[in-house]
Design a protein around this motif. Structure first.
Motif, PDB file in Angstrom:
ATOM      1  N   LEU A 107      35.348  75.632  -4.517  1.00  0.00           N
ATOM      2  CA  LEU A 107      35.029  74.303  -3.996  1.00  0.00           C
ATOM      3  C   LEU A 107      34.057  74.361  -2.822  1.00  0.00           C
ATOM      4  O   LEU A 107      33.295  73.426  -2.601  1.00  0.00           O
ATOM      5  CB  LEU A 107      36.311  73.577  -3.594  1.00  0.00           C
ATOM      6  CG  LEU A 107      37.275  73.271  -4.742  1.00  0.00           C
ATOM      7  CD1 LEU A 107      38.543  72.623  -4.207  1.00  0.00           C
ATOM      8  CD2 LEU A 107      36.617  72.401  -5.790  1.00  0.00           C
ATOM      9  N   ALA A 108      34.080  75.470  -2.077  1.00  0.00           N
ATOM     10  CA  ALA A 108      33.189  75.605  -0.928  1.00  0.00           C
ATOM     11  C   ALA A 108      31.723  75.712  -1.337  1.00  0.00           C
ATOM     12  O   ALA A 108      30.837  75.315  -0.579  1.00  0.00           O
ATOM     13  CB  ALA A 108      33.592  76.830  -0.106  1.00  0.00           C
ATOM     14  N   VAL A 109      31.450  76.213  -2.530  1.00  0.00           N
ATOM     15  CA  VAL A 109      30.061  76.457  -2.923  1.00  0.00           C
ATOM     16  C   VAL A 109      29.580  75.609  -4.101  1.00  0.00           C
ATOM     17  O   VAL A 109      28.398  75.604  -4.411  1.00  0.00           O
ATOM     18  CB  VAL A 109      29.830  77.952  -3.257  1.00  0.00           C
ATOM     19  CG1 VAL A 109      30.093  78.821  -2.057  1.00  0.00           C
ATOM     20  CG2 VAL A 109      30.657  78.390  -4.443  1.00  0.00           C
ATOM     21  N   VAL A 110      30.483  74.891  -4.762  1.00  0.00           N
ATOM     22  CA  VAL A 110      30.107  74.215  -6.007  1.00  0.00           C
ATOM     23  C   VAL A 110      29.000  73.183  -5.796  1.00  0.00           C
ATOM     24  O   VAL A 110      28.109  73.037  -6.632  1.00  0.00           O
ATOM     25  CB  VAL A 110      31.334  73.607  -6.713  1.00  0.00           C
ATOM     26  CG1 VAL A 110      31.843  72.380  -5.983  1.00  0.00           C
ATOM     27  CG2 VAL A 110      31.008  73.264  -8.155  1.00  0.00           C
ATOM     28  N   MET A 111      29.008  72.482  -4.678  1.00  0.00           N
ATOM     29  CA  MET A 111      27.985  71.458  -4.451  1.00  0.00           C
ATOM     30  C   MET A 111      26.585  72.078  -4.391  1.00  0.00           C
ATOM     31  O   MET A 111      25.628  71.507  -4.893  1.00  0.00           O
ATOM     32  CB  MET A 111      28.287  70.696  -3.156  1.00  0.00           C
ATOM     33  CG  MET A 111      27.478  69.441  -2.998  1.00  0.00           C
ATOM     34  SD  MET A 111      27.799  68.185  -4.248  1.00  0.00           S
ATOM     35  CE  MET A 111      29.353  67.563  -3.678  1.00  0.00           C
ATOM     36  N   GLY A 112      26.475  73.247  -3.808  1.00  0.00           N
ATOM     37  CA  GLY A 112      25.183  73.922  -3.739  1.00  0.00           C
ATOM     38  C   GLY A 112      24.654  74.353  -5.097  1.00  0.00           C
ATOM     39  O   GLY A 112      23.448  74.479  -5.294  1.00  0.00           O
ATOM     40  N   VAL A 113      25.554  74.563  -6.025  1.00  0.00           N
ATOM     41  CA  VAL A 113      25.147  74.989  -7.368  1.00  0.00           C
ATOM     42  C   VAL A 113      24.814  73.794  -8.258  1.00  0.00           C
ATOM     43  O   VAL A 113      23.884  73.835  -9.046  1.00  0.00           O
ATOM     44  CB  VAL A 113      26.250  75.856  -8.025  1.00  0.00           C
ATOM     45  CG1 VAL A 113      25.897  76.198  -9.459  1.00  0.00           C
ATOM     46  CG2 VAL A 113      26.481  77.120  -7.225  1.00  0.00           C
ATOM     47  N   VAL A 114      25.574  72.701  -8.118  1.00  0.00           N
ATOM     48  CA  VAL A 114      25.435  71.605  -9.085  1.00  0.00           C
ATOM     49  C   VAL A 114      24.611  70.408  -8.609  1.00  0.00           C
ATOM     50  O   VAL A 114      24.099  69.660  -9.431  1.00  0.00           O
ATOM     51  CB  VAL A 114      26.819  71.086  -9.553  1.00  0.00           C
ATOM     52  CG1 VAL A 114      27.649  72.209 -10.136  1.00  0.00           C
ATOM     53  CG2 VAL A 114      27.566  70.373  -8.450  1.00  0.00           C
ATOM     54  N   ALA A 115      24.487  70.203  -7.305  1.00  0.00           N
ATOM     55  CA  ALA A 115      23.904  68.955  -6.799  1.00  0.00           C
ATOM     56  C   ALA A 115      22.505  68.685  -7.346  1.00  0.00           C
ATOM     57  O   ALA A 115      22.177  67.547  -7.690  1.00  0.00           O
ATOM     58  CB  ALA A 115      23.882  68.962  -5.276  1.00  0.00           C
ATOM     59  N   HIS A 116      21.684  69.702  -7.440  1.00  0.00           N
ATOM     60  CA  HIS A 116      20.311  69.483  -7.920  1.00  0.00           C
ATOM     61  C   HIS A 116      20.220  69.445  -9.445  1.00  0.00           C
ATOM     62  O   HIS A 116      19.151  69.194  -9.993  1.00  0.00           O
ATOM     63  CB  HIS A 116      19.383  70.569  -7.361  1.00  0.00           C
ATOM     64  CG  HIS A 116      19.705  71.938  -7.864  1.00  0.00           C
ATOM     65  ND1 HIS A 116      20.788  72.666  -7.395  1.00  0.00           N
ATOM     66  CD2 HIS A 116      19.102  72.706  -8.787  1.00  0.00           C
ATOM     67  CE1 HIS A 116      20.821  73.822  -8.009  1.00  0.00           C
ATOM     68  NE2 HIS A 116      19.804  73.880  -8.870  1.00  0.00           N
ATOM     69  N   ARG A 117      21.318  69.654 -10.123  1.00  0.00           N
ATOM     70  CA  ARG A 117      21.320  69.643 -11.589  1.00  0.00           C
ATOM     71  C   ARG A 117      21.897  68.356 -12.166  1.00  0.00           C
ATOM     72  O   ARG A 117      21.977  68.213 -13.371  1.00  0.00           O
ATOM     73  CB  ARG A 117      22.146  70.816 -12.111  1.00  0.00           C
ATOM     74  CG  ARG A 117      21.541  72.171 -11.828  1.00  0.00           C
ATOM     75  CD  ARG A 117      22.463  73.255 -12.377  1.00  0.00           C
ATOM     76  NE  ARG A 117      21.763  74.498 -12.566  1.00  0.00           N
ATOM     77  CZ  ARG A 117      21.862  75.533 -11.756  1.00  0.00           C
ATOM     78  NH1 ARG A 117      22.633  75.475 -10.698  1.00  0.00           N
ATOM     79  NH2 ARG A 117      21.200  76.645 -12.012  1.00  0.00           N
ATOM     80  N   ILE A 118      22.329  67.434 -11.312  1.00  0.00           N
ATOM     81  CA  ILE A 118      23.019  66.231 -11.773  1.00  0.00           C
ATOM     82  C   ILE A 118      22.323  64.989 -11.241  1.00  0.00           C
ATOM     83  O   ILE A 118      21.870  64.969 -10.105  1.00  0.00           O
ATOM     84  CB  ILE A 118      24.480  66.227 -11.264  1.00  0.00           C
ATOM     85  CG1 ILE A 118      25.234  67.455 -11.766  1.00  0.00           C
ATOM     86  CG2 ILE A 118      25.195  64.969 -11.686  1.00  0.00           C
ATOM     87  CD1 ILE A 118      26.637  67.569 -11.200  1.00  0.00           C
TER      88      ILE A 118
END
Length: 159
Positions: A107-118
């Motif tokens: 949960l600490a890193v998921v936003m950095g991985v998905v934010a630019h893909r959605i």
């Protein structure tokens, strides 16, 4: 109109990058990294944690308000790599194979991985419109007002 030749100013020929941007980093660059690739590979992610990360990405990919077609297998692999790096950087003293990696690390890193893909799905493309839903009610949806980050955070709290 004045035309410039490649040798006359102000035109400067673009220089080709030494390495293609998508190619793996050269070994010399990796050797100066604060975390070695072998340390990252040695960090064990349990099957349950990998399943949790896959479920999280799948839930985002199929969320009715999100267009998340870019959450591919590459995103899944990058999420695992980000988790490994996060654990090494956030708990450097622990390091090694005995470090416990949990859902909070994902949960600490998921936003950095998905934010630019959605992106948010356009309400006019909603399939329920074919079955009689009202476009105005879809546009007023409270989750829609939260934006991509808000929807992702809500999903993170539920998965």
């Amino acid at each position: 109109h004045t035309f410039y030749s490649p040798s006359s100013p102000p035109y400067a020929a673009p220089t080709a990058p030494a390495v293609h941007p998508l190619s793996p980093a050269p070994p010399a660059l990796l050797s100066s990294a604060p975390i070695s690739a072998s340390k990252l590979a040695a960090l064990h992610l349990s099957d349950a944690l990998t399943t949790y990360a896959a479920d999280l990405l799948s839930t985002l990919r199929h969320h009715p308000l999100l267009d998340a077609r870019m959450l591919t297998s590459r995103a899944s692999a990058e999420l695992e790599t980000f988790v490994r790096v996060w654990v090494q950087l956030s708990r450097p003293a622990a390091g090694g194979q005995d470090t416990v990696v949990g859902p909070k690390d994902v949960l600490a890193v998921v936003m950095g991985v998905v934010a630019h893909r959605i992106i948010m799905r356009d309400p006019s493309e909603e399939k329920s419109l074919f079955w009689g839903s009202d476009l105005r009610s879809l546009q007023r949806n409270e989750l829609r007002k939260m934006g991509v980050e808000g929807v992702v955070r809500k999903v993170m709290g539920e998965v």
